[in-house]
Design a protein around this motif. Structure first.
Motif, PDB file in Angstrom:
ATOM      1  N   ASN A   1      51.826  25.308 -26.123  1.00  0.00           N
ATOM      2  CA  ASN A   1      52.431  25.075 -27.428  1.00  0.00           C
ATOM      3  C   ASN A   1      51.400  25.241 -28.546  1.00  0.00           C
ATOM      4  O   ASN A   1      50.199  25.359 -28.299  1.00  0.00           O
ATOM      5  CB  ASN A   1      53.091  23.689 -27.492  1.00  0.00           C
ATOM      6  N   VAL A   2      51.863  25.246 -29.779  1.00  0.00           N
ATOM      7  CA  VAL A   2      50.991  25.522 -30.923  1.00  0.00           C
ATOM      8  C   VAL A   2      49.889  24.474 -31.058  1.00  0.00           C
ATOM      9  O   VAL A   2      48.721  24.812 -31.296  1.00  0.00           O
ATOM     10  CB  VAL A   2      51.815  25.583 -32.222  1.00  0.00           C
TER      11      VAL A   2
ATOM     12  N   GLU B   1      50.173  31.110 -39.418  1.00  0.00           N
ATOM     13  CA  GLU B   1      51.482  31.203 -38.784  1.00  0.00           C
ATOM     14  C   GLU B   1      52.002  29.807 -38.427  1.00  0.00           C
ATOM     15  O   GLU B   1      53.187  29.500 -38.595  1.00  0.00           O
ATOM     16  CB  GLU B   1      51.401  32.056 -37.523  1.00  0.00           C
ATOM     17  N   GLY B   2      51.086  28.968 -37.937  1.00  0.00           N
ATOM     18  CA  GLY B   2      51.464  27.595 -37.605  1.00  0.00           C
ATOM     19  C   GLY B   2      51.881  26.807 -38.828  1.00  0.00           C
ATOM     20  O   GLY B   2      52.845  26.031 -38.794  1.00  0.00           O
TER      21      GLY B   2
ATOM     22  N   VAL C   1      53.096  28.058 -41.609  1.00  0.00           N
ATOM     23  CA  VAL C   1      54.386  28.586 -42.054  1.00  0.00           C
ATOM     24  C   VAL C   1      55.519  27.958 -41.245  1.00  0.00           C
ATOM     25  O   VAL C   1      56.525  27.510 -41.799  1.00  0.00           O
ATOM     26  CB  VAL C   1      54.433  30.124 -41.912  1.00  0.00           C
ATOM     27  N   GLU C   2      55.347  27.895 -39.927  1.00  0.00           N
ATOM     28  CA  GLU C   2      56.381  27.334 -39.062  1.00  0.00           C
ATOM     29  C   GLU C   2      56.582  25.843 -39.344  1.00  0.00           C
ATOM     30  O   GLU C   2      57.725  25.376 -39.458  1.00  0.00           O
ATOM     31  CB  GLU C   2      55.997  27.543 -37.595  1.00  0.00           C
ATOM     32  N   LYS C   3      55.490  25.100 -39.470  1.00  0.00           N
ATOM     33  CA  LYS C   3      55.585  23.660 -39.733  1.00  0.00           C
ATOM     34  C   LYS C   3      56.177  23.370 -41.104  1.00  0.00           C
ATOM     35  O   LYS C   3      56.829  22.337 -41.309  1.00  0.00           O
ATOM     36  CB  LYS C   3      54.199  23.018 -39.636  1.00  0.00           C
TER      37      LYS C   3
ATOM     38  N   LYS D   1      58.592  24.559 -42.428  1.00  0.00           N
ATOM     39  CA  LYS D   1      60.050  24.560 -42.372  1.00  0.00           C
ATOM     40  C   LYS D   1      60.613  23.163 -42.122  1.00  0.00           C
ATOM     41  O   LYS D   1      61.820  22.933 -42.274  1.00  0.00           O
ATOM     42  CB  LYS D   1      60.526  25.517 -41.271  1.00  0.00           C
TER      43      LYS D   1
END
Length: 212
Positions: free
Chosen positions: A2-3, A54-55, A57-59, A61
């Motif tokens: 996982n991230v 990238e992490g 950006v995802e978080k 959300k």
């Protein structure tokens, strides 16, 4: 993987996180610590830097719609800038204290009353600097949706501080995950594993033993 685990592993690999239980670091506060985290190091590694963005950006959300990204000076500035650029949003940064010359700004960049702001920090220890930035933005009429950071030491004091400030916190990785990665990869010896656990449980008491 996982991230959170991936980020912890990569930070250890490039020594952005350093572990030295037998020869502890001394923080600016005077606290002795078996760990030192400097996420500015990852800026020199494009592949890892991109993965962290990238992490983020995802978080991001996980937070309600926001239209401004604010970095906490100084270490939160580059990561916040990269996130804002990726999201195509405006960016500002918040100083630890107002400039003593010029316009004596505390917040650098253009802000508007009512803007919804995501605050970006590189590292959460007690949460003091991040929450200071949150309060500065709130004082200017902004609606802070929360704080997003790369790494957290997971101190109870930080958890309480964010709860009291009614501020949501998210991080890409944390001390518990990093410790597990360090153990599984033999980054630390079995004897040092207990040291890392003891420090996490009571940093001040662990630090005090080195003063004797």
């Amino acid at each position: 993987m996982n991230v959170a685990t991936e980020i912890a592993k990569r930070l250890l690999q490039i020594k952005a996180i350093k572990l030295s239980p037998q020869n502890p670091f001394t923080w600016a506060s005077g606290l002795r610590s078996p760990i030192y985290c400097d996420n500015r190091t990852l800026l020199s590694y494009p592949d890892i830097r991109d993965r962290v963005v990238e992490g983020l950006v995802e978080k991001s959300k996980l937070f309600p719609d926001f239209n401004l990204v604010a970095g906490v000076a100084t270490a939160g500035i580059p990561h916040g800038t990269l996130l804002a650029d990726r999201l195509k949003l405006p960016f500002v940064y918040v100083r630890a204290k107002a400039k003593e010359h010029g316009r004596q700004n505390l917040i650098e960049g253009e802000i508007k009353t009512g803007q919804r702001v995501l605050v970006v920090e590189d590292l959460i220890s007690t949460g003091g600097s991040s929450l200071q930035a949150v309060e500065a933005l709130r004082a200017e009429g902004c609606n802070v949706v929360g704080v997003l950071a790369i790494f957290s030491y997971e101190f109870d004091a930080a958890k309480v501080a964010f709860q009291q400030a009614n501020c949501h916190l998210e991080t890409l990785s944390n001390y518990s995950i990093m410790t597990q990665v360090a153990i599984e990869s033999a980054y630390v010896s079995p004897a040092d594993q207990e040291t890392l656990k003891l420090w996490r449980h009571d940093p001040k008491q662990w630090s005090a033993q080195w003063e004797n």
